[in-house]
Write an enzyme that holds these catalytic residues in place. Sequence first.
Site, mmCIF file in Angstrom:
data_model
loop_
_atom_site.group_PDB
_atom_site.id
_atom_site.type_symbol
_atom_site.label_atom_id
_atom_site.label_comp_id
_atom_site.label_asym_id
_atom_site.label_seq_id
_atom_site.Cartn_x
_atom_site.Cartn_y
_atom_site.Cartn_z
ATOM 1 N N ARG A 288 30.390 31.230 54.692
ATOM 2 C CA ARG A 288 29.884 31.712 53.408
ATOM 3 C C ARG A 288 28.377 31.524 53.234
ATOM 4 O O ARG A 288 27.869 31.462 52.118
ATOM 5 C CB ARG A 288 30.621 31.045 52.242
ATOM 6 C CG ARG A 288 32.129 31.371 52.178
ATOM 7 C CD ARG A 288 32.343 32.868 52.222
ATOM 8 N NE ARG A 288 33.695 33.276 51.901
ATOM 9 C CZ ARG A 288 34.563 33.769 52.776
ATOM 10 N NH1 ARG A 288 34.232 33.836 54.058
ATOM 11 N NH2 ARG A 288 35.755 34.174 52.396
ATOM 12 N N LEU A 289 27.658 31.461 54.354
ATOM 13 C CA LEU A 289 26.196 31.368 54.284
ATOM 14 C C LEU A 289 25.615 32.780 54.348
ATOM 15 O O LEU A 289 24.868 33.142 55.256
ATOM 16 C CB LEU A 289 25.669 30.494 55.430
ATOM 17 C CG LEU A 289 26.173 29.053 55.441
ATOM 18 C CD1 LEU A 289 25.580 28.283 56.612
ATOM 19 C CD2 LEU A 289 25.828 28.347 54.128
#
Length: 230
Positions: free
Chosen positions: A209-210
């Site tokens: 989720r970066l």
Amino acid sequence: MTVVTDSAAQNAVPDPAVPDPAVMRERYRSTPLLEEELAAAPMEQFARWFGQAVAAGLSEPNAMVVSTATPEGRPSSRTVLLKRHDGEGFVFYTNYGSRKGREIAANPQVSLLFPWHPIARQIVVTGTAARVGRDETVAYFRSRPHGSRLGAWASEQSSVIGSRQELVDRYEELAARYPEGEPVPAPPEWGGFRVVPETVEFWQGHENRLHDRLRYVREGGKWRIERLAP
């Protein structure tokens, strides 16, 4: 009659046959989106990504969610098809008497969303919408398939109708009046809107989720690029 309260519904045992959205996840794997790789203007960057979405074989990459709101702030959303993009913005067509048409007339602030999930990308646009010129509307209307032109006349979009048969009957009446090959005039309450962007965000999904979120912001006649935390 059994009445189910909110608390009872919240405490109900989950049905194992119903998929649980809380455990649904995708592991995005892609290259970073860096500021120095972006085009100077958002519409140029959009053209790049749109071309890549088409090349990737996405189904209807021109499908976008258009969100509008009343002057009081009550929102509504729906999916429409992008029909033109250029240096000035994004163009789509609709019935001006539809809910979105009425809301844009009262509050021109809109948002667009291109959800390109198969390639882990999305584009979010905020801006103002205004009607395109009538000549532009008529030119596009003439390029539509014959049946789509009849459909624009048959449907008073967003109005309540009694049955599907009413719509079919209206279409058949029009088909008899304008058989295949006959010119169909553009309805007076049908036309295009051009959304002129004020911000355009390009989102690239990554694992853990970066995600990358790079947003163009209009300042005067220039564009500034900023990075947002995912």
